[in-house]
Enzyme design. Structure first.
Site, short mmCIF file in Angstrom:
data_model
loop_
_atom_site.label_atom_id
_atom_site.label_comp_id
_atom_site.label_asym_id
_atom_site.label_seq_id
_atom_site.Cartn_x
_atom_site.Cartn_y
_atom_site.Cartn_z
N ASP A 138 0.87 -1.18 0.00
CA ASP A 138 0.00 0.00 0.00
C ASP A 138 0.91 1.22 0.00
O ASP A 138 1.35 1.69 1.05
CB ASP A 138 -0.90 -0.04 1.24
CG ASP A 138 -1.95 1.05 1.24
OD1 ASP A 138 -1.70 2.12 0.64
OD2 ASP A 138 -3.01 0.86 1.84
N ILE A 139 1.19 1.72 -1.20
CA ILE A 139 2.21 2.76 -1.35
C ILE A 139 1.52 4.12 -1.43
O ILE A 139 0.78 4.41 -2.37
CB ILE A 139 3.11 2.47 -2.58
CG1 ILE A 139 4.22 3.51 -2.69
CG2 ILE A 139 2.34 2.31 -3.86
CD1 ILE A 139 5.33 3.12 -3.66
N GLU A 140 1.76 4.94 -0.40
CA GLU A 140 1.09 6.23 -0.29
C GLU A 140 2.06 7.29 0.21
O GLU A 140 3.18 7.00 0.64
CB GLU A 140 -0.09 6.15 0.68
CG GLU A 140 -1.15 5.14 0.33
CD GLU A 140 -2.33 5.22 1.28
OE1 GLU A 140 -2.89 6.32 1.44
OE2 GLU A 140 -2.69 4.19 1.88
N ALA A 141 1.60 8.55 0.17
CA ALA A 141 2.30 9.68 0.76
C ALA A 141 3.74 9.77 0.25
O ALA A 141 4.01 9.63 -0.94
CB ALA A 141 2.22 9.62 2.28
#
Length: 317
Positions: A138-141
């Site tokens: 879950d690749i975020e920010a």
């Protein structure tokens, strides 16, 4: 007794025994229909949820950095602690899990590991600890909006796939209404350039900044994802949909949008018509209604307990 009659009776008995013997169920697919479940608040008993809804798998959030290039649940809990017990409990009930690395906040392994090989080693520790069939990134920010980190994550997943060809890899990322933004498109394009064989690309079609029709927005964002996957890898529409997925949010989102159970069923039916590889939501912990508008312990909508999870449980791709 004549030999022929003995043979007939024996065959009949054998058929009867086969009919009475339990049929072995196929192993659950942890990628396909796995609602998110987290341990830091309002965690339901997963076996109760499984028995009430028929859901078989959960996406467990989140594996983070312990301050270095070492994986820990929420950045603090050992791989051998309560989360390992949770996984054993789910599996003992006939289910399975897909751990999710990353999320919106906290220390991300993609940032704290210095190289693709070191990051792959961190992922591998979790794969080995639980004999996993799949992992979700879950690749975020800051981990998402950084070219160096994106390349490090993709390089690590390439190594993971080389060392564990049977482990499926999922990348989950934010999206615009029209599909992945420039960072999302870069991530997909770089996967092709670096030879990172990602099995499923999944978007999170919510938190667009205000009230909107999230059914329509979900369709358009997934279509945008499919179109970029199609163009990048030279696939047909059908093949590109089968490598795409979505992770919605049940009830009231962080920016005031709303997904009702009826709307979520519409999303599921549409996803099924496209044979998406992943259909899920954030999160089972919130899958309760009538909480006076709170969205941390429930959906903030008028719903029955586990209604969204039941919708996911009915998804077969």
């Amino acid at each position: 007794m004549k030999p022929l009659r003995r043979l007939t009776i024996a065959l009949t008995a054998g058929v009867a025994a086969m009919a009475l013997a339990p049929v072995a169920e196929a192993a659950p697919n942890p990628v396909l229909a796995s609602p998110y479940l987290y341990q830091w608040g309002n965690k339901p008993d997963p076996v109760n949820v499984m028995n009430a809804t028929g859901v078989k798998t959960f996406t467990l959030a989140f594996v983070l950095s312990d301050g270095g290039c070492n994986p820990a649940w929420d950045g603090s809990r050992s791989l051998t602690g309560s989360d390992a017990t949770l996984i054993r409990t789910i599996r003992a009930a006939g289910g399975d899990v897909i751990p999710s690395f990353g999320g919106w906040s906290g220390r991300k392994l993609g940032q704290y590991c210095s190289s693709a090989s070191a990051l792959a080693g961190a992922y591998q520790k979790v794969i080995n600890a639980y004999q996993l069939k799949a992992i979700d990134i879950d690749i975020e920010a800051a981990e998402f909006e950084n070219a160096t980190t994106q390349d490090r994550v993709l390089g690590a997943l390439k190594i993971v796939k080389q060392n564990n060809p049977g482990v499926r890899t999922v990348i989950t990322m934010p999206t615009d209404r029209s599909g992945p933004n420039s960072w999302g498109k870069r991530l997909i394009t770089r996967a092709k350039e670096l030879g990172a064989p990602i099995d499923v690309w999944s978007v999170m079609p919510f938190n667009f900044g205000g009230p909107s029709d999230l059914v329509a927005a979900t369709k358009s964002s997934v279509d945008g994802l499919k179109n970029h996957v199609k163009a990048t890898f030279g696939l047909t529409d059908d093949a590109a949909y089968r490598r795409s997925g979505l992770s919605s949010m049940n009830g009231v989102t962080d920016t005031g949008e709303t997904v009702t159970t009826a709307q979520f069923r519409s999303m599921r039916d549409w996803a099924a018509s496209k044979h998406l590889a992943r259909f899920t939501f954030w999160a089972t912990n919130r899958d309760r209604g009538n909480c006076g508008g709170s969205t941390s312990d429930c959906s903030g909508t008028n719903q029955g307990t586990w209604d969204f999870t039941r919708v996911v449980a009915g998804y077969t791709g």
